[in-house]
Scaffold this active site. Structure first.
Site, short mmCIF file in Angstrom:
data_model
loop_
_atom_site.label_atom_id
_atom_site.label_comp_id
_atom_site.label_asym_id
_atom_site.label_seq_id
_atom_site.Cartn_x
_atom_site.Cartn_y
_atom_site.Cartn_z
N SER A 199 0.96 -1.05 0.15
CA SER A 199 0.06 -0.07 0.06
C SER A 199 0.98 1.21 -0.01
O SER A 199 1.79 1.42 -0.70
CB SER A 199 -0.88 -0.04 1.17
OG SER A 199 -2.03 0.67 0.98
N ASP A 224 -0.59 -4.64 -3.82
CA ASP A 224 -2.10 -4.09 -3.80
C ASP A 224 -2.05 -2.40 -3.87
O ASP A 224 -2.93 -2.06 -3.18
CB ASP A 224 -2.92 -4.86 -2.77
CG ASP A 224 -4.52 -4.89 -3.07
OD1 ASP A 224 -4.55 -5.30 -4.34
OD2 ASP A 224 -5.19 -4.47 -2.23
N HIS A 355 -7.12 -6.60 1.12
CA HIS A 355 -6.08 -5.92 0.74
C HIS A 355 -4.87 -6.21 1.51
O HIS A 355 -3.58 -5.82 0.78
CB HIS A 355 -6.38 -4.59 1.40
CG HIS A 355 -5.34 -3.44 1.27
ND1 HIS A 355 -4.80 -3.09 -0.13
CD2 HIS A 355 -5.08 -2.46 2.00
CE1 HIS A 355 -4.20 -1.95 0.00
NE2 HIS A 355 -4.01 -1.46 1.22
#
Length: 396
Positions: A199, A224, A355
């Protein structure tokens, strides 16, 4: 394309409250245990509201911390120690990047391989911590043994890292922190390095890679995170923060919330990664404990867009091998789709993960990162043998 995908994320309505929650626990038969009620009535659901950040929609039907009469937290949500996953925990103190900033003390977890072994350096996302990579690190060691080393650290403003400016999460500052931690742990003579970022951490490792800040870099893996979708979802982040519970009565309840909200689907990983995300509140006492979030994400709002702007260009321009791992193909925006079709990077999809791909499927994550390293490791040729020439001799 990205806007259509974003609209589809939110068009479904929330499920209704499970019927058992309409009753007090005292209304249930005596043989129905509280934990059984919890399992049956708190089916987790999560939204893709902020899947490109280190966040997911954390709003369960009722927060466990708000209704202690109904939910009983069992030992399965108890914290697990870092020492089961890493060999060392160290604190490295480095000087601040500017004169007005004091020293920064980074909390670093390591598992070292043989001398000269390639090094995986892993950077977590916003609001998370180094121990989000704990299970993946353990799996890497079990597969690769002493052939690789692993380093994970808490970024400033996160976990057990301390600084005089915890709220300065600018991309430049975070990239310099990454460089400083690597050199503090390994000196100036670095082994081959693979950067891994989840992230927001993906933006940090791409920033460092594109600027050539890490010597001996042989690969960059981002988890992700894609620029287009990330920027579009930033407008929803305030709503996510408002719905997130502000405090908890125990560490176990923090872990429980992490699992029940769908933020992390792997209970073991949540038991390791979530406890460092909170600290005792100012009014917490032994008789009435209260825990609040360690990281003030609202205070870093001015940097949110900066984290992801230009991410695609930085990733593609990095002069090293590149890997993108996603939880779903719907997270791929137009620019990255074109680049992927042109073969500019390797892409993998973990369809059974949320996620937090490195936490939800640490086994596959470890295998894929090792395979990525093996495909791109430097070819070490044997030393060249000197050629011995014999001069011709003539008979007298």
């Amino acid at each position: 394309m990205a806007s259509d995908l974003l609209r589809n994320m939110y068009k479904t309505s929330r499920p209704p409250l499970p019927s058992p929650l309409q009753h007090s626990i005292t209304d249930l038969p005596e043989d129905v245990e509280a934990e059984q009620l919890e399992d049956e009535s708190m089916d987790s659901f999560s939204s893709d509201l902020a899947t490109t950040m280190s966040f997911q929609d954390p709003t369960p039907a009722i927060h466990p911390s708000k209704n202690p009469a109904v939910f009983s937290v069992s030992s399965r949500y108890g914290p697990l120690e870092w020492s089961s996953y890493f060999e060392e925990k160290q604190f490295f103190t480095v000087s601040g990047e500017v004169e007005t900033e004091g020293d920064i003390t980074f909390n670093v977890y390591q598992t070292k391989g043989k001398p000269g072994a390639p090094l995986f350096v892993m950077h977590h996302g916003a609001g998370s911590g180094a121990l989000g990579f704990a299970l993946a690190a353990k799996e890497i060691r079990s597969i690769a043994g002493m052939d690789v080393s692993i380093l994970c650290f808490d970024a400033r403003g996160h976990g057990e890292t301390t600084s005089s400016d915890d709220h300065n999460l600018s991309l430049d500052r975070l990239a310099n922190d990454l460089k400083n931690v690597v050199h503090a742990a390994y000196g100036e003579h670095l082994p081959d390095i693979i950067l891994v970022g989840h992230s927001m951490g993906g933006s940090v490792v791409c920033e460092a890679a594109s600027r050539g800040m890490i010597p001996n870099l042989i690969g960059v893996a981002i988890l992700d995170i894609v620029e287009g979708i990330a920027i579009e979802t930033l407008s929803h982040l305030h709503g996510w923060l408002e719905r997130r519970p502000n405090s908890f009565r125990s560490i176990d309840r923090v872990v429980q919330w992490g699992v029940k909200s769908g933020t992390v689907r792997n209970t073991e990983s949540a038991r390791v990664s979530f406890p460092p995300l909170v600290i005792p509140s100012a009014g917490s006492t032994a008789q009435n404990p209260e825990y609040v979030w360690r990281t003030d994400l609202v205070a870093s709002e001015q940097y949110w867009k900066e984290w992801f702007t230009g991410l695609t260009q930085k990733f593609l321009s990095s002069r090293t091998a590149k890997l993108l791992i996603l939880a779903g193909t719907d997270r791929l925006d137009k620019d990255m789709t074109i680049a992927q079709m042109q073969g500019k990077f390797q892409m993998l999809v973990f369809p059974n993960s949320g996620h937090a791909v490195q936490e939800d499927d640490p086994g596959r994550m470890a295998r894929e990162l090792i395979a990525f390293w093996k495909r791109n490791e430097r070819l070490v040729l044997p030393p060249r043998m000197p050629v011995v020439t014999h001069s011709a001799t003539t008979k007298p």
